[in-house]
Design a protein around this motif. Sequence first.
Motif, PDB file in Angstrom:
ATOM      1  N   HIS A   1     -10.954  -3.450   2.001  1.00 25.72           N
ATOM      2  CA  HIS A   1      -9.610  -3.217   2.551  1.00 25.72           C
ATOM      3  C   HIS A   1      -9.630  -2.888   4.037  1.00 25.72           C
ATOM      4  O   HIS A   1      -8.585  -2.580   4.621  1.00 25.72           O
ATOM      5  CB  HIS A   1      -8.907  -2.116   1.754  1.00 25.72           C
ATOM      6  CG  HIS A   1      -8.659  -2.512   0.344  1.00 25.72           C
ATOM      7  ND1 HIS A   1      -7.512  -3.141  -0.067  1.00 25.72           N
ATOM      8  CD2 HIS A   1      -9.454  -2.417  -0.759  1.00 25.72           C
ATOM      9  CE1 HIS A   1      -7.588  -3.395  -1.361  1.00 25.72           C
ATOM     10  NE2 HIS A   1      -8.761  -2.970  -1.798  1.00 25.72           N
TER      11      HIS A   1
ATOM     12  N   GLY B   1      -3.670   0.625  -3.441  1.00 24.68           N
ATOM     13  CA  GLY B   1      -3.353  -0.777  -3.188  1.00 24.68           C
ATOM     14  C   GLY B   1      -2.250  -1.282  -4.083  1.00 24.68           C
ATOM     15  O   GLY B   1      -1.712  -0.548  -4.923  1.00 24.68           O
TER      16      GLY B   1
ATOM     17  N   TYR C   1       0.834  -1.197   0.000  1.00 17.97           N
ATOM     18  CA  TYR C   1       0.000   0.000   0.000  1.00 17.97           C
ATOM     19  C   TYR C   1       0.871   1.249   0.000  1.00 17.97           C
ATOM     20  O   TYR C   1       1.972   1.252   0.541  1.00 17.97           O
ATOM     21  CB  TYR C   1      -0.921   0.026   1.218  1.00 17.97           C
ATOM     22  CG  TYR C   1      -2.019  -1.001   1.145  1.00 17.97           C
ATOM     23  CD1 TYR C   1      -3.221  -0.716   0.497  1.00 17.97           C
ATOM     24  CD2 TYR C   1      -1.854  -2.251   1.726  1.00 17.97           C
ATOM     25  CE1 TYR C   1      -4.234  -1.656   0.431  1.00 17.97           C
ATOM     26  CE2 TYR C   1      -2.869  -3.200   1.666  1.00 17.97           C
ATOM     27  CZ  TYR C   1      -4.054  -2.897   1.010  1.00 17.97           C
ATOM     28  OH  TYR C   1      -5.053  -3.832   0.938  1.00 17.97           O
TER      29      TYR C   1
END
Length: 155
Positions: free
Chosen positions: A98, A68, A21
């Motif tokens: 997420h 992401g 991330y």
Amino acid sequence: MTTTTHSEDENRGRGRGSDGYEIDTDPGRLDVGLVHHWLSTDAFWALGRRRDTVERSIGGSLNFGVYGPDGGQVAYARVVTDRATFAWLCDVYVAPAHRGRGLGVQLATAVRDHLAAYELKRTMLATVDAHELYAKAGFVPVPDPEHLMILRPEQ
């Protein structure tokens, strides 16, 4: 997670953290349509918010996008600030797929760390149910809430 900041004076290279991330402050990278969808359909505090309102809020704020491993945006937060004395953290949203990975805490911490350079007197936020999350980033309850007031539009 890696945090990449951008300003008019700098444009550092992007990198991803070991978890895949990345947090980036480049407003040009935001998926405005996705942010509008999240806020207007799933964020209880912004349900029904118009697209033009989201666009104006982005334009007047310091924005944080979380991306992401595939590069798609998975979270968002914005800060309204004068970059001298005050900031308001708001519209913090993590996409449902997420959640539970600590992204909210990482995002709030990245905001805190980014704002530290401004030496602000006060950074505030409002939350109904995420007090523990924000406490992990150093936020505490307002010590004197009786000092705060709000101006609401006529109902």
